[in-house]
Design a protein around this motif. Structure first.
Motif, PDB file in Angstrom:
ATOM      1  N   SER A   2       0.853  -1.179   0.000  1.00  0.00           N
ATOM      2  CA  SER A   2       0.000   0.000   0.000  1.00  0.00           C
ATOM      3  C   SER A   2       0.892   1.232   0.000  1.00  0.00           C
ATOM      4  CB  SER A   2      -0.859   0.020   1.265  1.00  0.00           C
ATOM      5  OG  SER A   2      -0.104   0.483   2.358  1.00  0.00           O
ATOM      6  N   ASP A   3       0.239   2.437  -0.118  1.00  0.00           N
ATOM      7  CA  ASP A   3       1.060   3.644  -0.044  1.00  0.00           C
ATOM      8  C   ASP A   3       1.343   4.012   1.404  1.00  0.00           C
ATOM      9  OD1 ASP A   3      -1.552   6.094  -0.764  1.00  0.00           O
ATOM     10  OD2 ASP A   3      -1.623   4.192   0.286  1.00  0.00           O
ATOM     11  N   GLY A   4       1.126   3.069   2.329  1.00  0.00           N
ATOM     12  CA  GLY A   4       1.456   3.306   3.727  1.00  0.00           C
ATOM     13  C   GLY A   4       2.842   2.810   4.098  1.00  0.00           C
ATOM     14  N   THR A   5       3.619   2.356   3.103  1.00  0.00           N
ATOM     15  CA  THR A   5       4.937   1.806   3.382  1.00  0.00           C
ATOM     16  C   THR A   5       5.755   2.738   4.270  1.00  0.00           C
ATOM     17  OG1 THR A   5       4.851   0.785   1.208  1.00  0.00           O
ATOM     18  CG2 THR A   5       6.976   0.795   2.306  1.00  0.00           C
ATOM     19  N   GLU A   6       6.361   2.156   5.290  1.00  0.00           N
ATOM     20  CA  GLU A   6       7.228   2.857   6.241  1.00  0.00           C
ATOM     21  C   GLU A   6       6.454   3.646   7.300  1.00  0.00           C
ATOM     22  OE1 GLU A   6      10.442   2.165   6.297  1.00  0.00           O
ATOM     23  OE2 GLU A   6      10.081   0.918   4.551  1.00  0.00           O
ATOM     24  N   SER A   7       5.146   3.799   7.171  1.00  0.00           N
ATOM     25  CA  SER A   7       4.383   4.480   8.218  1.00  0.00           C
ATOM     26  C   SER A   7       4.248   3.547   9.426  1.00  0.00           C
ATOM     27  CB  SER A   7       2.988   4.862   7.717  1.00  0.00           C
ATOM     28  OG  SER A   7       3.083   5.847   6.718  1.00  0.00           O
ATOM     29  N   HIS A   8       4.356   4.122  10.614  1.00  0.00           N
ATOM     30  CA  HIS A   8       4.285   3.338  11.849  1.00  0.00           C
ATOM     31  C   HIS A   8       2.926   3.561  12.507  1.00  0.00           C
ATOM     32  CE1 HIS A   8       6.447   2.101  15.857  1.00  0.00           C
ATOM     33  NE2 HIS A   8       5.498   1.275  15.504  1.00  0.00           N
ATOM     34  N   LEU A   9       2.151   2.496  12.643  1.00  0.00           N
ATOM     35  CA  LEU A   9       0.811   2.570  13.218  1.00  0.00           C
ATOM     36  C   LEU A   9       0.788   1.981  14.624  1.00  0.00           C
ATOM     37  CD1 LEU A   9      -1.355   1.262  10.218  1.00  0.00           C
ATOM     38  CD2 LEU A   9      -0.527   3.582  10.639  1.00  0.00           C
ATOM     39  N   LEU A  10      -0.070   2.555  15.475  1.00  0.00           N
ATOM     40  CA  LEU A  10      -0.333   1.982  16.795  1.00  0.00           C
ATOM     41  C   LEU A  10      -1.780   1.496  16.822  1.00  0.00           C
ATOM     42  CD1 LEU A  10       0.325   1.373  19.759  1.00  0.00           C
ATOM     43  CD2 LEU A  10      -0.320   3.742  20.306  1.00  0.00           C
ATOM     44  N   ILE A  11      -1.970   0.180  17.037  1.00  0.00           N
ATOM     45  CA  ILE A  11      -3.302  -0.411  17.161  1.00  0.00           C
ATOM     46  C   ILE A  11      -3.612  -0.580  18.642  1.00  0.00           C
ATOM     47  CG2 ILE A  11      -4.761  -2.402  16.590  1.00  0.00           C
ATOM     48  CD1 ILE A  11      -3.771  -0.988  14.102  1.00  0.00           C
ATOM     49  N   VAL A  12      -4.751  -0.046  19.092  1.00  0.00           N
ATOM     50  CA  VAL A  12      -5.129  -0.169  20.505  1.00  0.00           C
ATOM     51  C   VAL A  12      -6.499  -0.841  20.585  1.00  0.00           C
ATOM     52  CG1 VAL A  12      -5.351   1.028  22.718  1.00  0.00           C
ATOM     53  CG2 VAL A  12      -3.941   2.037  20.898  1.00  0.00           C
ATOM     54  N   ASP A  13      -6.530  -2.084  21.074  1.00  0.00           N
ATOM     55  CA  ASP A  13      -7.785  -2.835  21.176  1.00  0.00           C
ATOM     56  C   ASP A  13      -7.621  -3.896  22.257  1.00  0.00           C
ATOM     57  OD1 ASP A  13     -10.067  -4.615  20.649  1.00  0.00           O
ATOM     58  OD2 ASP A  13     -10.251  -3.537  18.748  1.00  0.00           O
ATOM     59  N   ASP A  14      -8.612  -4.023  23.131  1.00  0.00           N
ATOM     60  CA  ASP A  14      -8.489  -5.000  24.224  1.00  0.00           C
ATOM     61  C   ASP A  14      -8.783  -6.429  23.752  1.00  0.00           C
ATOM     62  OD1 ASP A  14     -11.681  -5.344  25.645  1.00  0.00           O
ATOM     63  OD2 ASP A  14     -11.248  -3.981  23.989  1.00  0.00           O
ATOM     64  N   ASP A  15      -9.311  -6.579  22.527  1.00  0.00           N
ATOM     65  CA  ASP A  15      -9.599  -7.907  21.977  1.00  0.00           C
ATOM     66  C   ASP A  15      -8.345  -8.437  21.271  1.00  0.00           C
ATOM     67  OD1 ASP A  15     -10.364 -10.057  20.256  1.00  0.00           O
ATOM     68  OD2 ASP A  15     -12.440  -9.368  20.313  1.00  0.00           O
ATOM     69  N   GLU A  16      -7.714  -9.434  21.899  1.00  0.00           N
ATOM     70  CA  GLU A  16      -6.425  -9.937  21.373  1.00  0.00           C
ATOM     71  C   GLU A  16      -6.560 -10.467  19.948  1.00  0.00           C
ATOM     72  OE1 GLU A  16      -2.813 -13.010  22.645  1.00  0.00           O
ATOM     73  OE2 GLU A  16      -4.654 -12.923  23.838  1.00  0.00           O
ATOM     74  N   ARG A  17      -7.680 -11.119  19.651  1.00  0.00           N
ATOM     75  CA  ARG A  17      -7.866 -11.693  18.315  1.00  0.00           C
ATOM     76  C   ARG A  17      -7.908 -10.588  17.242  1.00  0.00           C
ATOM     77  NH1 ARG A  17     -11.955 -12.653  14.855  1.00  0.00           N
ATOM     78  NH2 ARG A  17     -13.411 -11.559  16.216  1.00  0.00           N
ATOM     79  N   SER A  34       2.729  -1.415  15.870  1.00  0.00           N
ATOM     80  CA  SER A  34       2.826  -1.763  17.285  1.00  0.00           C
ATOM     81  C   SER A  34       1.398  -1.919  17.798  1.00  0.00           C
ATOM     82  CB  SER A  34       3.543  -0.669  18.073  1.00  0.00           C
ATOM     83  OG  SER A  34       4.882  -0.533  17.627  1.00  0.00           O
ATOM     84  N   ALA A  35       1.220  -2.727  18.842  1.00  0.00           N
ATOM     85  CA  ALA A  35      -0.128  -2.983  19.355  1.00  0.00           C
ATOM     86  C   ALA A  35      -0.151  -2.806  20.861  1.00  0.00           C
ATOM     87  CB  ALA A  35      -0.581  -4.392  18.967  1.00  0.00           C
ATOM     88  N   ALA A  36      -1.271  -2.262  21.353  1.00  0.00           N
ATOM     89  CA  ALA A  36      -1.469  -2.079  22.794  1.00  0.00           C
ATOM     90  C   ALA A  36      -2.810  -2.668  23.196  1.00  0.00           C
ATOM     91  CB  ALA A  36      -1.415  -0.590  23.149  1.00  0.00           C
ATOM     92  N   ARG A  37      -2.879  -3.209  24.409  1.00  0.00           N
ATOM     93  CA  ARG A  37      -4.101  -3.901  24.858  1.00  0.00           C
ATOM     94  C   ARG A  37      -5.081  -2.962  25.560  1.00  0.00           C
ATOM     95  NH1 ARG A  37       0.230  -5.554  27.513  1.00  0.00           N
ATOM     96  NH2 ARG A  37       0.480  -4.935  29.692  1.00  0.00           N
TER      97      ARG A  37
END
Length: 234
Positions: A2-17, A34-37
């Protein structure tokens, strides 16, 4: 890729799946992820890392996504996408008023999330000035540097979210001419429809609070009845 190459995202969701599914999908599409619970975990990551965007679930135990968004907006302009419960219109509007750039209702197709993320990342102002736009716009005590996408009140910078920055770029390219709500929705890379037009209205209200002495009687970001919104600098 995608055109998101090299962008760093933070996903925050309490659902591990969901967290793991999104992480794998976005990595496959060229992002660093990166992901946060929960909100506390997200704050620890944000304290030590720079992110290009935050994808944040609203319904979490402890501090919810809207409260976290409102708190983060006091210090950072990083784009925020909220994941909301389907049909909770009030929740979405509250999220936008708190400073989110967009929202997506669960359940959603991962491809739809990808499209929304890329649309938001494209809104972040580039450093390349547009030669057709005047360099500085004066809005009373506020000045807006079109080339840099920066806003100041005297010597104090005014923080703009990615969406607010993009709105200012759109209006700066059409000074003195109204821009319709549907055109704003289109230029922001969103789906057409009344819900998105309402979302734009919320963003306009937030922007007015930053540039108007009296946001309820706007002097510079005017409503043109039947035609949309218009930027009218000094």
């Amino acid at each position: 890729m995608s055109d998101g190459t090299e962008s760093h995202l933070l996903i925050v969701d309490d659902d591990e799946r969901i967290r793991d599914l999104l992480r794998k999908f976005l990595i496959r599409n060229g992002f660093w992820v990166s992901a946060a619970r929960d909100a506390a975990h997200a704050r620890r990551l944000l304290a030590g890392l720079e992110f290009d965007m935050i994808v944040l679930d609203v319904m979490m135990p402890g501090e919810d996504g809207i409260t976290l968004t409102r708190s983060l907006r006091e210090t950072i302009e990083t784009p925020i996408m909220l994941l909301t419960a389907k049909g909770e219109t009030s929740e979405r509007i509250e999220g936008l008023e708190a400073g989110a750039d967009d929202y997506l209702a669960k359940p959603f197709e991962p491809k739809e999330l990808l499209l929304r993320i890329n649309a938001i990342l494209r809104r972040v102002p580039s450093d390349e000035p547009d030669s057709t736009i005047p360099k500085i716009l004066q809005l009373g005590p506020v000045r807006y540097d079109c080339g840099r996408g920066e806003m100041w009140r005297g010597e104090a910078p005014i923080r703009l979210t990615a969406t607010e920055s993009q709105l200012m770029r759109i209006f700066s390219a059409s000074v003195g001419a109204p821009v319709s709500r549907s055109k704003l929705v289109e230029d922001l890379g969103r789906d057409k429809g009344q819900a998105q037009e309402r979302a734009v209205d919320v963003q306009i209200t937030r922007l007015r609070r930053k540039i108007e002495d009296n946001p309820k009687q706007p002097r510079y970001l005017q409503t043109v009845r039947g035609a949309g919104y218009m930027l009218a600098p000094d």
